[in-house]
Design a protein around this motif. Structure first.
Motif, mmCIF file in Angstrom:
data_model
loop_
_atom_site.group_PDB
_atom_site.id
_atom_site.type_symbol
_atom_site.label_atom_id
_atom_site.label_comp_id
_atom_site.label_asym_id
_atom_site.label_seq_id
_atom_site.Cartn_x
_atom_site.Cartn_y
_atom_site.Cartn_z
ATOM 1 N N ALA A 1 102.982 -14.100 2.201
ATOM 2 C CA ALA A 1 103.275 -14.848 3.428
ATOM 3 C C ALA A 1 102.486 -14.280 4.599
ATOM 4 O O ALA A 1 101.940 -15.045 5.411
ATOM 5 N N ASN A 2 102.393 -12.965 4.697
ATOM 6 C CA ASN A 2 101.642 -12.353 5.794
ATOM 7 C C ASN A 2 100.169 -12.753 5.756
ATOM 8 O O ASN A 2 99.560 -13.002 6.794
ATOM 9 N N LYS A 3 99.604 -12.823 4.550
ATOM 10 C CA LYS A 3 98.205 -13.245 4.425
ATOM 11 C C LYS A 3 98.045 -14.693 4.883
ATOM 12 O O LYS A 3 97.105 -15.028 5.605
ATOM 13 N N VAL A 4 98.966 -15.550 4.464
ATOM 14 C CA VAL A 4 98.911 -16.962 4.855
ATOM 15 C C VAL A 4 99.096 -17.097 6.363
ATOM 16 O O VAL A 4 98.385 -17.873 7.023
ATOM 17 N N ILE A 5 100.029 -16.352 6.929
ATOM 18 C CA ILE A 5 100.269 -16.401 8.380
ATOM 19 C C ILE A 5 99.008 -15.975 9.123
ATOM 20 O O ILE A 5 98.607 -16.614 10.104
ATOM 21 N N GLN A 6 98.367 -14.937 8.634
ATOM 22 C CA GLN A 6 97.145 -14.471 9.286
ATOM 23 C C GLN A 6 96.041 -15.532 9.187
ATOM 24 O O GLN A 6 95.327 -15.782 10.160
ATOM 25 N N LYS B 1 93.673 -20.548 15.918
ATOM 26 C CA LYS B 1 93.450 -19.792 17.168
ATOM 27 C C LYS B 1 94.742 -19.373 17.867
ATOM 28 O O LYS B 1 94.881 -19.517 19.076
ATOM 29 N N PHE B 2 95.705 -18.848 17.080
ATOM 30 C CA PHE B 2 96.913 -18.298 17.686
ATOM 31 C C PHE B 2 96.605 -16.907 18.219
ATOM 32 O O PHE B 2 95.830 -16.160 17.625
ATOM 33 N N ILE C 1 106.842 -24.057 18.841
ATOM 34 C CA ILE C 1 105.993 -22.959 18.370
ATOM 35 C C ILE C 1 106.326 -22.528 16.947
ATOM 36 O O ILE C 1 105.698 -21.624 16.409
ATOM 37 N N ASP C 2 107.301 -23.170 16.308
ATOM 38 C CA ASP C 2 107.717 -22.807 14.954
ATOM 39 C C ASP C 2 106.687 -23.308 13.943
ATOM 40 O O ASP C 2 106.487 -24.505 13.785
#
Length: 168
Positions: free
Chosen positions: A127-132, A139-140, A155-156
């Motif tokens: 999940a962290n990889k996908v979020i990144q 462009k977050f 923002i969810d």
């Protein structure tokens, strides 16, 4: 003497912001980790895998529970009319069975929790990889995860992360 005067001098903040970016230009996202772990396809697969992996042991614990309950019920029902030695033997059997049951339940819980934590750690890493990836692609500037007191639906990005995890 120098240390004493430095300690009593008021603290000054001289750090300037690295870049002055208007607040309206900052993109912030939020991921509801609890919902992600509940709804994402890999989380559901991990849960099913754990249930299958521990089904036999769960059945064994349930069988021991039933045996203990049946023996207790038999002792309660017939204990008063049994011979003293038979009742003592049955009480000893019940104590041994209860001890075995408690040990089996404890080992089952410990092993299940260990495996669940392993699966959750793996899912968290994915999940962290996908979020990144989402953060970089869209462009977050900042992505927050639980615990957060409040995050608006605007923002969810949990649904995006859930969908991206399902695609992998």
């Amino acid at each position: 003497v120098l240390a004493a005067s430095a300690a009593t001098a008021p603290a000054q903040t001289t750090a300037a912001p690295a870049a002055s970016v208007p607040l309206s230009a900052i993109r912030i996202g939020f991921v509801n980790t609890e919902r992600l772990f509940r709804e994402a396809s890999p989380a559901k697969r991990a849960q099913a895998k754990l249930e299958k992996e521990f089904a036999t042991r769960d059945a064994e614990v349930q069988k021991l529970t039933k045996q203990t309950r049946d023996l207790q019920s038999s002792l309660d029902k017939d204990g008063a009319t049994m011979a003293e030695s038979d009742r003592r033997n049955m009480e000893r059997d019940l104590a041994n069975l209860s001890r075995d049951l408690q040990r089996a339940q404890r080992e089952f819980r410990e092993d299940l929790n260990l495996r669940r934590n392993e699966e959750l750690a793996s899912l968290q890493e994915r999940a962290n990889k996908v979020i990144q990836q989402i953060a970089e692609a869209e462009k977050f500037d900042l992505i927050l995860q639980d615990p957060v007191v409040y995050a608006s639906q605007r923002i969810d990005i949990t649904d995006k992360v859930t969908k991206a995890l399902a695609d992998k």
